[in-house]
Design a protein around this motif. Structure first.
Motif, mmCIF file in Angstrom:
data_model
loop_
_atom_site.group_PDB
_atom_site.id
_atom_site.type_symbol
_atom_site.label_atom_id
_atom_site.label_comp_id
_atom_site.label_asym_id
_atom_site.label_seq_id
_atom_site.Cartn_x
_atom_site.Cartn_y
_atom_site.Cartn_z
ATOM 1 N N ALA A 1 46.689 20.345 37.127
ATOM 2 C CA ALA A 1 45.826 21.306 36.421
ATOM 3 C C ALA A 1 44.381 20.827 36.385
ATOM 4 C CB ALA A 1 46.349 21.531 35.007
ATOM 5 N N ASP A 2 44.181 19.519 36.133
ATOM 6 C CA ASP A 2 42.820 18.974 36.068
ATOM 7 C C ASP A 2 42.122 19.100 37.416
ATOM 8 O OD1 ASP A 2 43.207 18.353 33.426
ATOM 9 O OD2 ASP A 2 43.625 16.226 33.771
ATOM 10 N N ARG A 3 42.837 18.732 38.494
ATOM 11 C CA ARG A 3 42.237 18.838 39.824
ATOM 12 C C ARG A 3 41.957 20.286 40.196
ATOM 13 N NH1 ARG A 3 45.516 15.756 44.315
ATOM 14 N NH2 ARG A 3 43.914 16.778 45.591
ATOM 15 N N LEU A 4 42.835 21.183 39.783
ATOM 16 C CA LEU A 4 42.648 22.597 40.096
ATOM 17 C C LEU A 4 41.444 23.163 39.350
ATOM 18 C CD1 LEU A 4 43.924 24.759 41.845
ATOM 19 C CD2 LEU A 4 45.394 25.380 39.915
ATOM 20 N N HIS A 5 41.261 22.776 38.078
ATOM 21 C CA HIS A 5 40.076 23.200 37.329
ATOM 22 C C HIS A 5 38.805 22.691 38.007
ATOM 23 C CE1 HIS A 5 42.579 24.469 33.879
ATOM 24 N NE2 HIS A 5 41.507 25.158 33.535
ATOM 25 N N SER A 6 38.800 21.410 38.368
ATOM 26 C CA SER A 6 37.627 20.837 39.021
ATOM 27 C C SER A 6 37.348 21.523 40.349
ATOM 28 C CB SER A 6 37.833 19.333 39.233
ATOM 29 O OG SER A 6 36.729 18.770 39.895
ATOM 30 N N GLY A 7 38.421 21.743 41.138
ATOM 31 C CA GLY A 7 38.251 22.396 42.439
ATOM 32 C C GLY A 7 37.760 23.822 42.300
ATOM 33 N N ALA A 8 38.298 24.549 41.336
ATOM 34 C CA ALA A 8 37.857 25.932 41.128
ATOM 35 C C ALA A 8 36.403 25.977 40.685
ATOM 36 C CB ALA A 8 38.754 26.613 40.095
ATOM 37 N N GLY A 9 36.005 25.036 39.822
ATOM 38 C CA GLY A 9 34.610 24.981 39.388
ATOM 39 C C GLY A 9 33.669 24.674 40.534
#
Length: 491
Positions: free
Chosen positions: A244-252
Motif C-alpha cells: 500500500a505504501d509503495r502504491l501510494h508513493s507510485g500513484a503520487g
C-alpha cells in the motif's frame, strides 16, 4: 540391447557460457567495482534503478548473462550511445527468450541464461538462490500480470526500433495504457499486489523517459489512463502495508509526471490539479519525499503561470519538508525554484541569494539520498534554470551565457532539454541585440522539432520570431522566419 543413457525426458547438457570479451574491453582499465559504480551513476541519469556490483559485472564478462533485463539494457545503451546490445557482446533478445511453457518433466532453468530481473535481488523470482518461492511473494494472477508486462515491454521496444520521433512516443504511451485497461474502465479491480506496484512505477519511468526524448504534447492525454488506473488500485486497497505504501508513493509520482506533461503542454489548470492530487496523497501517507516533489513542481508551475509570489512560497515549503531527506542536490533544485519566483517579483537581491545557495548545495555532489526523479538535474539543468532567472530579470547577456552552457553540457539523451535550452539561448540573443546568432540558434531548435513536441518550446520560438521580425535583413534571420512560419500550429 542396452538402453540409451540419454532419453527424451532428460535435459540436454547446458552449453558452457561464452565469455563476453567485448564487454570486458569496454570496461577498460576500471576495476569491476569502479565500472559497477559507473553503471549505477548512468542509471540515475536516466531514472533507472539497478543494483549493479562487481559480481554482476563479473557474471556479464563470464558470459553467464547472455542478455540483460530491460533496465540494464537501457542503462548500457545510455552509456554506449549508438550501439545495440549485440555490439556490447550480448546475444540478441530473441535468441534467449525461452517463453514456451515448461513441460512437466522439463528441468527448471534448462533454457539459455536470460536475465529477466537483477540476479540475487531479494525480489528476483528467477534467482535459484532466492529462498522464497515465487508464490510467497506474488499470487497466481500477479505472476500472470508480471509476464504480461514483459510482453508489453517488447511491444514498446519494437515500436522504438521500427519508428521514430514523437509519433512513436505517443503510440508507446497508448500501448502502456493497455496494461491498465480494466482499472481505467471502471470495472471491479482485485486487491493490488506487487505486480501492480511494478506496473505503476514502470509507468512513471516510461513517462519520464518519453518526455526527455520527445516532449509532452503527444503524451499527456494518453498518460491519464494509467493515472486513473493507479488511483483505482489505491481505492481497491492492498492487503500488505508495504504494498500500500509503495502504491501510494507510485500513484503520487505518477500524478506529478502527468501533471508535468500538462504543464509543459500549456495546460496549467490541469497541471495544478494533478500536483494538488499528489500533494494530498503525500500528506495522507506522511511521505516527505513526495510532498517535496509536489511542492517543487507547484513552484515551477506558479512561476510559469505568472504567480511569482506563490512560486516563492511553494519553493520555501518544499525546502522545509525536504531538509529531512538529506539530499543536497534536492535542496539545490528547490533553491533554484525559489530564485525563479524572486526573479518574477523583480527582486534581484532575493534571486541572487537563492542562486548562490543553489550553487553551493549543488557542489556538495550526489548522494544516495537523491530522489530517483531528479535524474534530470545535472549541471546543464542548473545552468538552464539560472539562464531563465537572468532572462526574467532582463539581463540578456548573462542569460545567454548560461543558456549556451546548458545546451553544450546537456546529455544527448535529453533531446527535449537540448531543444529547450537552445530556444532559451535564441530568445536571449534576439532580445540582447544579436539577431544573426539568435536565428542560427533558432534553426538548431527547428531541426529538433521532428523529435520533440513541447508547447513551451514552440511558444518560446514564437516569441523569438516576433522579436526578430524587424531584423529580417540580418544574416540568416529571413531564413529562420520563413521556416518558422511554415510550422504547423499547435491547438
Amino acid at each position: 540391447m542396452a538402453s540409451s543413457k540419454v532419453t527424451s525426458s532428460q535435459p540436454m547438457p547446458a552449453r558452457p557460457p561464452r565469455p563476453n570479451l567485448v564487454f570486458r574491453e569496454l570496461r577498460g582499465q576500471r576495476s569491476p567495482a569502479e565500472f559497477a559504480a559507473a553503471v549505477r551513476r548512468a542509471a540515475r541519469e536516466i531514472g533507472e534503478r539497478v543494483s549493479c556490483d562487481a559480481r554482476y559485472v563479473g557474471r556479464v564478462e563470464a558470459g553467464e548473462i547472455r542478455c540483460p533485463n530491460y533496465a540494464y539494457e537501457r542503462v548500457f545503451l545510455h552509456m554506449f550511445p549508438g550501439r545495440a546490445l549485440t555490439d556490447l557482446g550480448f546475444a540478441s533478445r530473441a535468441s534467449v527468450r525461452g517463453r514456451r511453457a515448461q513441460a512437466p518433466d522439463e528441468t527448471p532453468g534448462g533454457h539459455e541464461p536470460y536475465e529477466t530481473q537483477n540476479p540475487h535481488d531479494p525480489n528476483n523470482l528467477h534467482d535459484p538462490n532466492n529462498p522464497h518461492d515465487p508464490h510467497d511473494l506474488l499470487g497466481h494472477h500477479e505472476i500472470h500480470a508480471l509476464h504480461e508486462t514483459c510482453e508489453e515491454s517488447d511491444v514498446l521496444r519494437r515500436a522504438f526500433m521500427t519508428g521514430g520521433g514523437a509519433t512513436v512516443a505517443a503510440a508507446s504511451m497508448g500501448q502502456m495504457g493497455l496494461a491498465f485497461d480494466a482499472a481505467a474502465a471502471g470495472r471491479p479491480v482485485r486487491r493490488p499486489g506487487t505486480s501492480d506496484v511494478y506496473a505503476v512505477e514502470e509507468a512513471v519511468r516510461r513517462i519520464r523517459l518519453l518526455d526527455d526524448r520527445h516532449g509532452a504534447d503527444g503524451l499527456y492525454r494518453r498518460a491519464s489512463t494509467p493515472l486513473r488506473a493507479a488511483y483505482a488500485l489505491l481505492d481497491a486497497g492492498a492487503t500488505r502495508q508495504t504494498t500500500a505504501d509503495r502504491l501510494h508513493s507510485g500513484a503520487g509520482e505518477l500524478a506529478i509526471s502527468v501533471g508535468w506533461l500538462a504543464h509543459d503542454s500549456g495546460r496549467f489548470d490541469d497541471a495544478r490539479s494533478h500536483y494538488a492530487e499528489a500533494l494530498a496523497t503525500a500528506r495522507m501517507t506522511g511521505d516527505d519525499g513526495l510532498e517535496a516533489h509536489a511542492f517543487c513542481n507547484t513552484a515551477f508551475l506558479a512561476r510559469d503561470a505568472g504567480r511569482p509570489r506563490e512560486a516563492v512560497r511553494a519553493a520555501q515549503a518544499a525546502q522545509r519538508v525536504g531538509r529531512s531527506l538529506g539530499s543536497a542536490r534536492l535542496m539545490s533544485l528547490l533553491a533554484l525554484r525559489e530564485a525563479g519566483g524572486w526573479a518574477g517579483l523583480a527582486d534581484r537581491t532575493g534571486c541572487e541569494q537563492a542562486l548562490v545557495r543553489a550553487q553551493t548545495l549543488y557542489e556538495r555532489g550526489r548522494s544516495e539520498a537523491d530522489p530517483e526523479w531528479m535524474s534530470f538535474y545535472g549541471e546543464a539543468e542548473l545552468e538552464g534554470l539560472e539562464a531563465q532567472c537572468w532572462s526574467t530579470l532582463g539581463d540578456w547577456t548573462r542569460a545567454a551565457r548560461h543558456a549556451r552552457r546548458a545546451a553544450r553540457l546537456q546529455d544527448p539523451h535529453f533531446t527535449r532539454n537540448i531543444a529547450l535550452y537552445t530556444a532559451e539561448l535564441a530568445d536571449d540573443l534576439a532580445r540582447g541585440g544579436r539577431p544573426d546568432e539568435a536565428a542560427a540558434a533558432g534553426m538548431r531548435v527547428l531541426d529538433l522539432l521532428d523529435q520533440v513536441q513541447s508547447s513551451r518550446i514552440q511558444t518560446m520560438l514564437a516569441g523569438t520570431a516576433r522579436v526578430l521580425l524587424p531584423h529580417r535583413r540580418a544574416s540568416g534571420v529571413s531564413g529562420f522566419l520563413e521556416r518558422h512560419s511554415s510550422l504547423p500550429r499547435t491547438a
